[in-house]
Write an enzyme that holds these catalytic residues in place. Structure first.
Site, PDB file in Angstrom:
ATOM      1  N   ASP A 190       0.865  -1.191   0.000  1.00  0.00           N
ATOM      2  CA  ASP A 190       0.000   0.000   0.000  1.00  0.00           C
ATOM      3  C   ASP A 190       0.894   1.230   0.000  1.00  0.00           C
ATOM      4  O   ASP A 190       1.588   1.509   0.986  1.00  0.00           O
ATOM      5  CB  ASP A 190      -0.893  -0.036   1.238  1.00  0.00           C
ATOM      6  CG  ASP A 190      -2.065   0.928   1.160  1.00  0.00           C
ATOM      7  OD1 ASP A 190      -2.123   1.730   0.207  1.00  0.00           O
ATOM      8  OD2 ASP A 190      -2.933   0.865   2.054  1.00  0.00           O
ATOM      9  N   ASP A 201      -3.642   7.141  -3.230  1.00  0.00           N
ATOM     10  CA  ASP A 201      -3.655   6.006  -2.312  1.00  0.00           C
ATOM     11  C   ASP A 201      -4.047   4.775  -3.126  1.00  0.00           C
ATOM     12  O   ASP A 201      -5.192   4.652  -3.570  1.00  0.00           O
ATOM     13  CB  ASP A 201      -4.683   6.280  -1.206  1.00  0.00           C
ATOM     14  CG  ASP A 201      -4.732   5.192  -0.142  1.00  0.00           C
ATOM     15  OD1 ASP A 201      -3.982   4.215  -0.259  1.00  0.00           O
ATOM     16  OD2 ASP A 201      -5.543   5.328   0.794  1.00  0.00           O
ATOM     17  N   HIS A 278      -7.892  10.196   5.518  1.00  0.00           N
ATOM     18  CA  HIS A 278      -9.203   9.625   5.819  1.00  0.00           C
ATOM     19  C   HIS A 278     -10.323  10.661   5.859  1.00  0.00           C
ATOM     20  O   HIS A 278     -11.319  10.488   6.565  1.00  0.00           O
ATOM     21  CB  HIS A 278      -9.152   8.829   7.127  1.00  0.00           C
ATOM     22  CG  HIS A 278      -8.396   7.548   6.993  1.00  0.00           C
ATOM     23  ND1 HIS A 278      -7.599   7.023   7.993  1.00  0.00           N
ATOM     24  CD2 HIS A 278      -8.277   6.679   5.959  1.00  0.00           C
ATOM     25  CE1 HIS A 278      -7.046   5.900   7.593  1.00  0.00           C
ATOM     26  NE2 HIS A 278      -7.429   5.670   6.354  1.00  0.00           N
ATOM     27  N   GLU A 306     -11.070   0.902  -1.841  1.00  0.00           N
ATOM     28  CA  GLU A 306     -10.231  -0.244  -1.498  1.00  0.00           C
ATOM     29  C   GLU A 306     -11.094  -1.351  -0.917  1.00  0.00           C
ATOM     30  O   GLU A 306     -12.089  -1.089  -0.229  1.00  0.00           O
ATOM     31  CB  GLU A 306      -9.138   0.135  -0.510  1.00  0.00           C
ATOM     32  CG  GLU A 306      -9.614   0.643   0.831  1.00  0.00           C
ATOM     33  CD  GLU A 306      -8.458   1.018   1.743  1.00  0.00           C
ATOM     34  OE1 GLU A 306      -7.423   0.325   1.726  1.00  0.00           O
ATOM     35  OE2 GLU A 306      -8.580   2.025   2.472  1.00  0.00           O
ATOM     36  N   GLU A 402      -6.631  -1.492  -4.331  1.00  0.00           N
ATOM     37  CA  GLU A 402      -7.152  -0.148  -4.061  1.00  0.00           C
ATOM     38  C   GLU A 402      -6.767   0.807  -5.185  1.00  0.00           C
ATOM     39  O   GLU A 402      -5.675   0.724  -5.738  1.00  0.00           O
ATOM     40  CB  GLU A 402      -6.565   0.346  -2.730  1.00  0.00           C
ATOM     41  CG  GLU A 402      -6.938   1.762  -2.348  1.00  0.00           C
ATOM     42  CD  GLU A 402      -6.307   2.166  -1.017  1.00  0.00           C
ATOM     43  OE1 GLU A 402      -6.842   3.085  -0.367  1.00  0.00           O
ATOM     44  OE2 GLU A 402      -5.271   1.577  -0.632  1.00  0.00           O
TER      45      GLU A 402
END
Length: 421
Positions: A190, A201, A278, A306, A402
């Site tokens: 990741d 991301d 987030h 994701e 993701e």
């Protein structure tokens, strides 16, 4: 990438004929012929730069215009949004958004191209027998070089996740970690890259023998389902249901026993806002199971879509040694701290990472020493969040895929899409 073929060193001069025609078309005198050749000789074109393998050339050298590759474009699927792709009003809004330095798409596209180049190389060289800390450092050195790390203006978006087997997320090696990647491991990679706070991301999973191939296929398909169902006015709960339906249509056979693939129900995709992975106080999550969340996605938003699949119980719990941390955006800028070491450490965190996630390796790279007491105090005071690793049951295997998507006024752009996944 296509490289222009260099032109020949010389171009034959027009007017020079074969010897048999000398009587009809006399050749120019040697002086005039030389003058014509000199006049008509073309200068060689400069050779277009191409990336090395592994990548070492900063992206700005490969794209000197500052225009970076567009991601995969997908139309919005809701009938109420099909007009957007041809709407002059939405096209103009798209153009204005892109031309504004604060909202330009070039920031996320640059970060995504860095991500593609670094990860596509990493997929070739990550192999069993390597130390986890060496894998993390090599990936992150590549990101720093290609993005031309520059304080809070450009750099790593979050610590590189290298979660293995039943550890689903939030493991990165701490200083001194000696763990070695094994042949039978399933590793989630990741990687985060940011340019002016716009975070790409994106994650993939690698395995080195075929037992869990179906697990990887299930999670990749579920992520693509989530991407397809996402869009302006899409309801988060319905997206989760579509992801779950795809994920749980797969099964894995291990040593003659069949295991259903389950969505990890308490993990989710998420909204991304500048410098906050987030989504900050906006708090939108894209779950991997059906739920009653009627919240809608909105125009202009960025999401990390994701999914995590597991052969275990389909729930993750915290455990192990913490490596991920991030400053709480709602914490006081100048909190009252009783430890001098915590005060100094917070200054390092604010100047080096802001509200971007970081890890212990990054603190040491920033020059912090004897920082654990101060770090723990910042966590206790609610200034810093610690983010422990997340595990399904021991013996199970987990996988992750993701992508980052951008909900443009006219179209959905999967900015991190590549030929690899």
């Amino acid at each position: 990438m296509i490289v222009d073929a260099p032109p020949p060193d010389t171009v034959p001069s027009a007017g020079v004929e074969d010897d048999e025609d000398d009587d009809v078309n006399p050749v120019d005198t040697s002086e005039s012929a030389a003058a014509k050749k000199k006049k008509k000789k073309k200068k060689p074109k400069s050779k277009k730069k191409t990336q090395t393998d592994p990548p070492t050339i900063p992206l700005s050298k490969l794209f000197p215009s500052g225009v970076y590759p567009e991601g995969e474009l997908q139309p919005y699927t809701l009938d109420s949004n099909t007009y957007r792709i041809t709407s002059e009003e939405k096209r103009e809004l798209d153009r204005l958004t892109h031309s504004d330095p604060e909202t330009t798409y070039e920031s996320i596209r640059k970060g995504s191209e860095v991500h593609r180049q670094v990860r596509q190389s990493a997929r070739k060289w990550i192999r069993p027998g390597m130390k986890m800390i060496d894998i993390a450092n090599k990936i992150e050195d590549g990101v720093r070089t290609l993005v031309e790390e520059n304080g809070l203006d450009a750099g790593i978006g979050f610590p590189t996740g290298l979660s293995i087997n039943h550890c689903a997320a939030h493991y990165t090696p701490n200083p001194g970690d000696t763990r070695v990647l094994q042949q039978g491991d399933v590793i989630k990679v990741d990687i985060g890259v940011h340019v002016k706070g716009r975070i790409t991301d994106s994650a993939f999973t690698l395995n080195f023998e075929p037992t869990y191939d179906n697990l990887l296929e299930a999670v990749k398909a579920a992520t693509n389902t989530g991407i397809r169902e996402s869009g302006i006015d899409a309801r988060l709960g319905e997206i989760g249901g579509a992801i779950q339906e795809t994920m749980e249509s797969y099964e894995v056979e291990v040593n003659g026993k069949v295991y259903p693939v389950k969505s990890i129900a308490n993990l989710s995709g998420h909204l991304i806002v500048p410098y906050q992975i987030h989504g900050g106080s906006h708090g939108k999550s894209v779950n991997m199971v059906a739920n009653n969340d009627q919240t809608k996605m909105e125009e202009g938003e960025y999401y990390a879509i994701e999914t995590f699949g597991s052969t275990g119980r389909g729930r993750a719990v915290e455990g192990g040694e913490t490596s991920h941390y991030m400053r709480r955006p709602d914490a006081p800028k100048h909190p009252q701290l009783r430890l001098t070491s915590a005060q100094g450490l917070l200054k390092t965190i604010d100047s080096s990472f802001g509200t971007l996630p970081f890890c212990r390796r990054y603190l040491e790279r920033a020059g912090a020493k004897n920082y654990l007491l101060g770090l723990n105090h910042l966590v206790q005071q609610g200034v810093i969040d610690d983010v422990p690793p997340l595990f399904d049951i021991e013996g199970s295997m987990t996988a992750q895929f993701e992508h980052t998507i951008l909900l443009r006024p006219t179209v959905k752009e999967v900015v991190s899409r590549g030929d690899d996944y």
